[in-house]
Design a protein around this motif. Sequence first.
Motif, PDB file in Angstrom:
ATOM      1  N   TYR A  22       0.832  -1.204   0.000  1.00  0.00           N
ATOM      2  CA  TYR A  22       0.000   0.000   0.000  1.00  0.00           C
ATOM      3  C   TYR A  22       0.871   1.261   0.000  1.00  0.00           C
ATOM      4  N   VAL A  23       1.887   1.272   0.848  1.00  0.00           N
ATOM      5  CA  VAL A  23       2.753   2.451   0.949  1.00  0.00           C
ATOM      6  C   VAL A  23       3.475   2.705  -0.369  1.00  0.00           C
ATOM      7  N   ILE A  31      -0.993   9.202  -4.464  1.00  0.00           N
ATOM      8  CA  ILE A  31      -2.310   9.352  -3.851  1.00  0.00           C
ATOM      9  C   ILE A  31      -2.335   8.580  -2.540  1.00  0.00           C
ATOM     10  N   SER A  32      -3.271   8.907  -1.669  1.00  0.00           N
ATOM     11  CA  SER A  32      -3.324   8.307  -0.337  1.00  0.00           C
ATOM     12  C   SER A  32      -3.992   6.925  -0.359  1.00  0.00           C
ATOM     13  N   LYS A  33      -3.782   6.180   0.711  1.00  0.00           N
ATOM     14  CA  LYS A  33      -4.383   4.853   0.859  1.00  0.00           C
ATOM     15  C   LYS A  33      -5.915   4.913   0.804  1.00  0.00           C
ATOM     16  N   LEU A  40      -9.989   3.235  -6.498  1.00  0.00           N
ATOM     17  CA  LEU A  40      -9.398   2.232  -7.382  1.00  0.00           C
ATOM     18  C   LEU A  40      -9.891   0.820  -7.087  1.00  0.00           C
ATOM     19  N   ILE A  41      -9.803   0.409  -5.835  1.00  0.00           N
ATOM     20  CA  ILE A  41     -10.232  -0.947  -5.484  1.00  0.00           C
ATOM     21  C   ILE A  41     -11.729  -1.110  -5.728  1.00  0.00           C
ATOM     22  N   LYS A  42     -12.523  -0.102  -5.385  1.00  0.00           N
ATOM     23  CA  LYS A  42     -13.969  -0.185  -5.620  1.00  0.00           C
ATOM     24  C   LYS A  42     -14.315  -0.225  -7.109  1.00  0.00           C
ATOM     25  N   ASN A  43     -13.402   0.218  -7.965  1.00  0.00           N
ATOM     26  CA  ASN A  43     -13.606   0.161  -9.408  1.00  0.00           C
ATOM     27  C   ASN A  43     -12.935  -1.056 -10.031  1.00  0.00           C
ATOM     28  N   GLY A  44     -12.419  -1.959  -9.194  1.00  0.00           N
ATOM     29  CA  GLY A  44     -11.937  -3.228  -9.716  1.00  0.00           C
ATOM     30  C   GLY A  44     -10.443  -3.474  -9.703  1.00  0.00           C
TER      31      GLY A  44
END
Length: 92
Positions: A22-23, A31-33, A40-44
């Motif tokens: 993540y870091v 960009i921040s975590k 990003l993760i919610k978009n796949g």
Amino acid sequence: MLEKAINERVDEIAKQKYFLTYVELSRYLNISKPIIEDRLIKNGLKYYKVGSKYLFKKVEVDDFLDDITACMNATNNDLKFFNKLKQCAENY
């Protein structure tokens, strides 16, 4: 000279990371975590969990960003409001 240049490039490629934490991903994308998680993760964006550590394949991150930005247009180019699945369906 050519052999030296090839060897330097091979060494450079060998030093590249396969997985990013993540870091590292946060630094790589600047960009921040929370933004990584929310936008990003919610978009796949794929991730891999090893114990309590989350890892991201650098090549998959690059491919994902290429794909998601290809679905954007001049009026919808803000990740804050972007929904990849919905937006790509509208564009095609």
